[in-house]
Design an enzyme around this catalytic site. Sequence first.
Site, short mmCIF file in Angstrom:
data_model
loop_
_atom_site.label_atom_id
_atom_site.label_comp_id
_atom_site.label_asym_id
_atom_site.label_seq_id
_atom_site.Cartn_x
_atom_site.Cartn_y
_atom_site.Cartn_z
N GLY A 152 -0.14 0.57 -1.41
CA GLY A 152 -0.88 -0.31 -0.53
C GLY A 152 -0.33 -1.73 -0.62
O GLY A 152 0.36 -2.09 -1.57
N CYS A 153 -0.65 -2.55 0.38
CA CYS A 153 -0.13 -3.92 0.40
C CYS A 153 -0.71 -4.77 -0.72
O CYS A 153 0.02 -5.41 -1.49
CB CYS A 153 -0.38 -4.57 1.76
SG CYS A 153 -2.09 -4.45 2.36
#
Length: 355
Positions: A152-153
Amino acid sequence: MKLSPFALVSFAATASTASAFAPVSSSNRASMMELFAKKVFIDGEAGTTGLQVRDRLGSRDDIEIISPPSELRKDEDTRKKFINEADAVILCLPDAASIEASNMIEPDNDRTVLIDASTAFRVDDDWTYGFPELSKEQHEAIKKSKRISNPGCYPTGFIGLTRPLVDAGIIPKGTPLTINAISGYSGGGKGLMEIYESGDAEPWGSYGFTLSHKHIPEMAKYSGLGKKPIFQPAVASFDQGMVVSVPLHYAWLKKGTKGQDIHAALAKYYEGSQFIEVMPAGESEIKEAGLLERGAFLRPDTLKNTNKMQLFVFYNDEEEVAVLCARLDNLGKGASGAAVQNLNLALGLEEDTGL
């Protein structure tokens, strides 16, 4: 006519010499591409991440993007056909659809690489976590894997900051950390993008008040902390980019730790990294390097459209506190860029191609 081994060698050498001087026509180039290019299917190519992945791969001659007609993009039989024809599939889908797609691999297909950009498999031990900089072992594992879960970012920033410090013994395992982070509105997909671009959205908004954001499990696992952090994300009125911040009290850290020790540990961990850069230590050096807007502000969109991540260590030894910050593009190193980096590794291509 049967050729002798000598004649075959002579023929091959002549053909090779001739081809070296002959112009390559566009049709021949296309034929060569079909022969040697790796076939990649982007399942969900019309979404935010899918579009960015396609943009990064579209001009490459070592990749052939295979796509069904638009009216058949969601047809199950069509998707299954393309998934099993591809050398690699990048899943840019919601969790449930990614799980469905992963089950479309034929039992005898041990060739196709799956790279999933959803959260569906990020803490699944049967999948390889796609953060190559996590360790040398992780980098090698991605090269050999057929099932890769894209990070995920927000976790990319948090894990990038904390894993080296846990490994160095500076942050003890089990330390209860907090994360304050801000992202561009593109992280919310097309729906949130439309709201912000219509001019009707709030300029800044904090969210995640259930305190059970879907990124938290991978943060706890791959940071090495084994403890879920308190995560407070926010979105604001810029399209791409993010800053992930982790505050630290020295009292939580290995005895005697100072700001420079934190910086040195990060710098050593990422020495030679292509995509992660540790910036100068402390506010004065960061300011001197021109990295703060108007000498004061760390803007989040500086690395837009790149696969880069910058790590900052702000500290005050007198007050015995530090704030670690990671700056990256939420759609770059936080999504599509990371997917392409993992694709390159898994297919045996140069890691930075297209990045």
